[in-house]
Write a protein that holds these residues in place. Structure first.
Motif, short mmCIF file in Angstrom:
data_model
loop_
_atom_site.label_atom_id
_atom_site.label_comp_id
_atom_site.label_asym_id
_atom_site.label_seq_id
_atom_site.Cartn_x
_atom_site.Cartn_y
_atom_site.Cartn_z
N PRO A 293 -22.32 104.59 107.19
CA PRO A 293 -23.34 103.91 106.37
C PRO A 293 -23.59 104.59 105.03
O PRO A 293 -23.76 103.91 104.01
N ALA A 294 -23.60 105.93 105.00
CA ALA A 294 -23.85 106.62 103.72
C ALA A 294 -22.75 106.34 102.73
O ALA A 294 -23.00 106.13 101.53
N ILE A 295 -21.51 106.33 103.19
CA ILE A 295 -20.38 106.05 102.31
C ILE A 295 -20.45 104.61 101.80
O ILE A 295 -20.28 104.34 100.60
N ASP A 296 -20.73 103.68 102.70
CA ASP A 296 -20.82 102.28 102.29
C ASP A 296 -22.00 102.04 101.36
O ASP A 296 -21.92 101.25 100.41
N LEU A 297 -23.11 102.70 101.62
CA LEU A 297 -24.28 102.51 100.77
C LEU A 297 -24.08 103.11 99.39
O LEU A 297 -24.70 102.65 98.41
N ASP A 298 -23.22 104.11 99.26
CA ASP A 298 -22.90 104.61 97.93
C ASP A 298 -22.19 103.53 97.12
O ASP A 298 -22.50 103.31 95.95
N LEU A 299 -21.25 102.85 97.75
CA LEU A 299 -20.59 101.73 97.08
C LEU A 299 -21.58 100.61 96.77
O LEU A 299 -21.56 100.02 95.68
N ALA A 300 -22.46 100.34 97.73
CA ALA A 300 -23.43 99.25 97.54
C ALA A 300 -24.37 99.54 96.38
O ALA A 300 -24.68 98.64 95.58
N THR A 301 -24.85 100.78 96.25
CA THR A 301 -25.77 101.10 95.16
C THR A 301 -25.06 101.05 93.81
O THR A 301 -25.68 100.74 92.79
N THR A 302 -23.77 101.36 93.79
CA THR A 302 -23.02 101.20 92.54
C THR A 302 -23.00 99.75 92.11
O THR A 302 -23.20 99.42 90.93
N ILE A 303 -22.78 98.85 93.05
CA ILE A 303 -22.74 97.42 92.74
C ILE A 303 -24.13 96.91 92.37
O ILE A 303 -24.29 96.11 91.45
N LEU A 304 -25.14 97.41 93.05
CA LEU A 304 -26.51 96.96 92.77
C LEU A 304 -27.07 97.52 91.48
O LEU A 304 -27.74 96.81 90.72
N GLY A 305 -26.82 98.80 91.19
CA GLY A 305 -27.49 99.41 90.04
C GLY A 305 -26.70 100.50 89.37
O GLY A 305 -27.29 101.45 88.85
N GLY A 306 -25.39 100.36 89.31
CA GLY A 306 -24.55 101.39 88.74
C GLY A 306 -24.13 101.15 87.31
O GLY A 306 -22.98 101.37 86.96
N GLY A 307 -25.02 100.65 86.46
CA GLY A 307 -24.68 100.46 85.06
C GLY A 307 -24.80 99.02 84.61
O GLY A 307 -25.31 98.15 85.32
N ARG A 308 -24.26 98.74 83.43
CA ARG A 308 -24.48 97.44 82.79
C ARG A 308 -23.89 96.28 83.56
O ARG A 308 -24.36 95.15 83.44
N THR A 309 -22.84 96.53 84.34
CA THR A 309 -22.22 95.43 85.07
C THR A 309 -22.89 95.19 86.43
O THR A 309 -22.51 94.25 87.14
N SER A 310 -23.87 96.02 86.79
CA SER A 310 -24.47 95.91 88.13
C SER A 310 -25.42 94.72 88.21
O SER A 310 -25.90 94.19 87.20
N ARG A 311 -25.70 94.31 89.42
CA ARG A 311 -26.52 93.11 89.62
C ARG A 311 -27.95 93.30 89.13
O ARG A 311 -28.51 92.38 88.50
N LEU A 312 -28.57 94.42 89.41
CA LEU A 312 -29.94 94.63 88.97
C LEU A 312 -30.03 94.69 87.45
O LEU A 312 -30.96 94.15 86.84
N TYR A 313 -29.08 95.37 86.83
CA TYR A 313 -29.09 95.47 85.36
C TYR A 313 -28.88 94.10 84.73
O TYR A 313 -29.57 93.72 83.77
N GLN A 314 -27.93 93.34 85.28
CA GLN A 314 -27.68 92.01 84.74
C GLN A 314 -28.93 91.14 84.83
O GLN A 314 -29.26 90.42 83.87
N ARG A 315 -29.64 91.21 85.94
CA ARG A 315 -30.79 90.33 86.11
C ARG A 315 -32.00 90.83 85.34
O ARG A 315 -32.66 90.07 84.61
N LEU A 316 -32.33 92.11 85.48
CA LEU A 316 -33.60 92.61 84.94
C LEU A 316 -33.53 92.94 83.45
O LEU A 316 -34.53 92.80 82.74
N VAL A 317 -32.36 93.35 82.97
CA VAL A 317 -32.22 93.72 81.56
C VAL A 317 -31.68 92.56 80.75
O VAL A 317 -32.29 92.11 79.78
N TYR A 318 -30.53 92.02 81.15
CA TYR A 318 -29.89 90.97 80.36
C TYR A 318 -30.58 89.61 80.50
O TYR A 318 -30.84 88.94 79.51
#
Length: 952
Positions: A293-318
């Motif tokens: 789970p820790a390894i998978d969640l590291d990948l998941a957090t990258t997708i969720l909030g790992g920079g400009r291409t992440s889902r949270l950044y796209q929604r909340l910033v862009y």
């Protein structure tokens, strides 16, 4: 020296893909994973030794990891593991006095100690010939400490640690850690208290506690020694047996067991602080490091909030324009981990709205899972930074040590990567559902009002109740450890190091592109990665006569859209190429840098060329970045160090000088508000042009390979009409009398004391004498200012003088963050040191020789990585140095003696010309500072403007 978060995992899994390093990987190619060959053995006394050979430079990274941390502290002893770490630097029975002194004499680099939940480590990188000295020192404090530790040493380090705590809490958002731990973990969880501990418990620590902690936890069987660099396993075994074999194993240390305690439901809290904008921090408790789970969640957090291409950044910033920044990450530890989302809320936006959108994005992710492309890019990032880190022998040691200490497997990092590379979108969706679908704690940090009592608010935080089910600690298996006789005669003191290896610096080669751009190469063939830097003569000083912050803002915007791609497409292209592209600005120079894997070099250079030559400066991007920029300026005006760095330079140079700008480079709100796309276009065309650039290259390449690739990317670049602008760097006269400026930061537990003078340019003929003089006075741990305010007075965590490089007159800054009630006395001490060094207490020959020895002998360690080589090339260009500057530096330093150093310090230090900027709680510091009668005292606001006051 101090506690710090265990950032290795974050370093491990951040960045962009690199090709695999020769000699460090199982195979080459896209799917290759890093492999550090190692030898591991255990001495008869239980000491574990891990060795990795890397002969690229004549240095060895030494690491000592004790499997004991703040999670093992008993009730009422919070902060004790970290306090003891500090005591380990106070000397030992056969070497009384500061631990740093012998290491400074031999040129050690990367030297420090840190404490975290599950371990305490000590590390340094030394020239190969100084390995015996380093192992003697480490073994002496490991086996012979307590005779050198008395009440004085305990009181000194207690005061230093308490000022470290104050310094951390004096930063914006610096008080959140304990709040989050108290609200996410049961009171009886080993991680329920912060590593630095409470003031109450630190005050209660006694000598008996020190001795008990040492005897219980610092035995050989609880220790891992890691050696990485210019060493063989046979040599390592011989040296380890010689220096450590006679140290007792110590009593068995019970091992805390993983305890994952997710919250049953969502919780919310509010904390107030002197901050510019609200911050939302949402935290989940998830499984420990090394688990699926820790390894998978590291990948998941990258997708969720790992920079400009992440889902949270796209929604909340862009898309929704609700926050200035948002990120997601995992912090994995041995007993449990944290997943955390952090968002900085735009001014005027309701934080509740941001919380609701974060929840929407998470629910969508739990429902849909990641796309195949998102996961592929996250894997690339996870693999990449691991590989790049392996260029540094110190980081090699960290990888191996973490695996051995936490999991009895030095190669655990590679197995985690293997697991990550095999993860599917379905795996990731399941891990997110299993853990991000559980309860979390959301903390809102809100701007404080003038009447709020922050200390009382912290005291009112009530930890979660203790919980049932905590697993019992497990005693290690019984072992028949024994010591072996030592041949070391410790009565002779620290081994003398009389010979030192020479510097292995790459040959510097030059060429030109078809359009005349000069290329300078220093090849370093450790890993198949090529680093490129376009260095422009521009920088903050190029803002002179225009809008402050233009240079830095232009640089930031060049990482956004190009004329071919929008800003998200630019980042996605970087990720898919495995490239890292960055734009930076300093006082005198601007740069664009690329780190590229060799099999994607041409495409990466083409992307860099597109970003440098064809930036779009789109209005929409500019509006978004402007909002983030203004929020950053507002944040700077709540952070004490930034407040001083914004305020002092205009006072030193005057606002009409090119250097009379905030040294944060961010300009002012008014100047940034007024910037238009045309201003950025003009700056780019005037300053960032082919007749004002030098291309620097380091890494696994040659002129025959890199010049054609660069020519394809940049050879068609033509200069605009008109000459390159010339910066005006006028000479500023010294201040005739001292000046004192106070800036209020209410409730601050510390004051930042900063004083400035103007010193000669880095181009000055006696530059090396100026550097040696400053380092002896205040530039190293054992220099006068730090030993006075930190080690002797215990008023600061650290105090130094900083000589900033510059083409014009450069600033010499005295810097001391000190506890509030010692603000005025600390000013007196800094002034006393300044007066003494040019008067009754000139630099001694021993002080000068110490600095020279350190500078010369540290050269092999300082240039062991491609990044460091590239920095050296940059310095050569900026300050008009010859190509052989680094390789001849030792002989030029040898020519500096006490008379030259003393003349240099007298040229720089003029106590009567000091300009003081002091950021602190005026209620506590104003009257005592005024009573010093240093000169005229003025109160300024965070913009550096006078505040009306009735006081004279």
């Amino acid at each position: 020296m101090g506690f710090r978060r265990n950032t290795l995992w974050m370093r491990l899994f951040a960045g962009a893909m690199a090709l695999v390093p020769m000699g460090l990987l199982a195979a080459s190619g896209e799917g290759a994973l890093p492999k550090l060959d190692y030898t591991r053995f255990v001495l008869p006394n239980g000491l574990t030794v891990v060795v990795h050979e890397d002969h690229k430079a004549p240095v060895v990274a030494v690491g000592i990891w004790y499997h004991i941390g703040s999670a093992d502290e008993p009730a009422g002893k919070t902060g004790f593991a970290h306090l003891f770490e500090h005591l380990m630097f106070s000397g030992s029975e056969h070497h009384p006095g500061t631990y740093f002194q012998p290491f400074e004499q031999v040129g050690a680099t990367n030297m420090n100690g840190t404490t975290w939940f599950d371990r305490t480590n000590y590390f340094e990188t030394v020239p190969t010939t100084a390995l015996d000295m380093a192992l003697w020192m480490e073994s002496d404090r490991m086996g012979h400490l307590l005779g050198a530790i008395g009440q004085k040493e305990l009181d000194t380090q207690r005061g230093v640690v308490q000022n470290e705590k104050r310094q951390g809490e004096n930063r914006p958002y610096g008080r959140v850690d304990q709040n989050i731990l108290s609200n996410t973990l049961p009171a009886n969880h080993p991680y329920a208290h912060d590593t630095i501990g409470s003031m109450k418990d630190l005050n209660a620590a006694s000598l008996a506690d020190v001795k008990g902690w040492f005897h219980a936890n610092y035995g050989a069987a609880n220790t891992t020694l890691v050696l990485s660099g210019d060493i063989t396993p046979a040599q390592a075994r011989s040296e380890a047996e010689r220096y450590f074999g006679d140290i007792p194993a110590g009593p068995p240390v019970a091992r805390q067991q993983p305890w994952i305690t997710p919250l049953a439901g969502d919780r919310h809290g509010i904390q107030h602080d002197h901050v510019a904008q609200p911050r939302i921090i949402r935290t989940w408790v998830v499984p420990q490091l090394g688990t699926r789970p820790a390894i998978d969640l590291d990948l998941a957090t990258t997708i969720l909030g790992g920079g400009r291409t992440s889902r949270l950044y796209q929604r909340l910033v862009y898309q929704d324009h609700l926050v200035d920044d948002v990120s997601a990450s995992i912090s994995p530890f041995a007993l449990a981990s944290q997943v955390q989302i952090q968002a900085d809320v735009k001014k005027g936006v309701d934080p509740a709205r941001v919380e609701a959108v974060i929840e929407e994005v998470i629910k969508a992710f739990l429902r849909e899972g990641p796309t195949a492309d998102e996961l592929a890019r996250a894997k690339i990032q996870m693999r990449a930074n691991t590989i790049r880190q392996l260029d540094d022998v110190t980081q090699q040691g960290f990888f191996l040590a973490e695996g051995q200490v936490y999991r009895h497997d030095p190669e655990a990092f590679r197995k985690d990567l293997q697991q990550a590379m095999a993860t599917t979108p379905a795996d990731l969706k399941q891990a997110a559902a299993d853990w991000l679908g559980k309860g979390s704690y959301t903390l809102q940090v809100l701007p404080a009002t003038a009447t709020q009592n922050l200390a009382a608010e912290d005291a009112a935080v009530r930890p979660l109740p203790a919980a049932a089910g905590r697993p019992a600690a497990i005693q290690p298996a019984k072992a028949a450890y024994r010591t072996t006789a030592s041949t070391v005669d410790r009565s002779k003191g620290v081994p003398v190091v009389s010979q030192f290896p020479g510097l292995h610096f790459p040959k510097v080669e030059r060429a030109r592109l078809s359009n005349g751009i000069q290329v300078i190469l220093a090849a370093r063939h450790a890993i198949p990665v090529t680093d490129v830097q376009l260095l422009f003569n521009a920088g903050y000083a190029a803002d002179h006569g225009g809008r402050l912050g233009t240079a830095a803002f232009t640089s930031r915007m060049m990482s956004e859209s190009t004329q071919k791609r929008d800003s998200v497409a630019v980042i996605e292209a970087e990720q898919r190429l495995g490239a890292q592209i960055n734009f930076g600005v300093g006082l005198d120079m601007s740069n664009a840098s690329l780190s590229a894997l060799n099999d994607q070099l041409q495409a990466s250079l083409d992307l860099l060329s597109e970003m440098v030559l064809q930036p779009a400066f789109k209005a929409g991007d500019m509006q978004r970045v402007r909002g983030q920029w203004l929020a950053n300026i507002a944040q700077q005006k709540t952070e004490p160090m930034s407040m001083a760095l914004r305020t002092l330079p205009p006072l030193l140079y005057g606002t009409d000088h090119a250097y009379g700008v905030p040294f944060t480079g961010s300009g002012t709100e008014a100047s940034i508000q007024s910037l238009q796309p045309a201003d950025l276009v003009a700056f780019q065309q005037h300053w960032l042009r082919p007749d004002n650039v030098t291309i620097l290259v380091s890494g696994d390449t040659s002129l025959a390979k890199i010049v054609p690739a660069l020519d394809k990317a940049f050879g068609h670049w033509q200069a605009p009409a008109g000459p390159v602008p010339v910066k005006s760097l006028s000479t500023v006269a010294a201040q005739p009398v001292p000046r004192v400026f106070l800036i209020d930061r209410p409730d601050a537990p510390q004051s930042v004391v900063m004083a400035g003078l103007l010193a000669p340019s880095t181009l000055a003929p006696n530059n090396l004498a100026l550097k040696v003089a400053n380092d002896a006075f205040g530039g190293t741990f054992t220099s006068r200012i730090n030993m006075n305010l930190r080690e002797n007075k215990r008023w600061a965590y650290g105090a130094f003088s900083i000589l900033i490089n510059a083409i014009g007159q450069r600033p010499l800054l005295f810097y001391a963050p000190v506890q509030s009630d010692k603000t005025a006395p600390s000013i007196t001490e800094v002034l006393h040191e300044a007066q003494g060094v040019i008067g009754a207490h000139p630099l001694t020959e021993a002080e000068v020789e110490k600095i020279k020895d350190n500078d010369i002998r540290s050269l092999p360690g300082a240039y062991q990585t491609a990044d460091a080589v590239l920095d050296a090339l940059s310095g050569n260009v900026m300050y008009h140095r010859p190509d052989d500057y680094v390789t001849t530096l030792a002989q030029h330093l040898q020519a500096v003696h006490q008379p030259q150093a003393q003349a240099a310090i007298e040229e720089m230090v003029h106590p009567q010309a000091l300009t003081w900027v002091i950021v602190g709680d005026l209620k506590q510091i104003e009257a005592p500072v005024r009573a010093l009668n240093l000169g005229k005292v003025e109160v300024l606001d965070a913009d550096g403007k006078p505040v009306q006051t009735s006081k004279p």
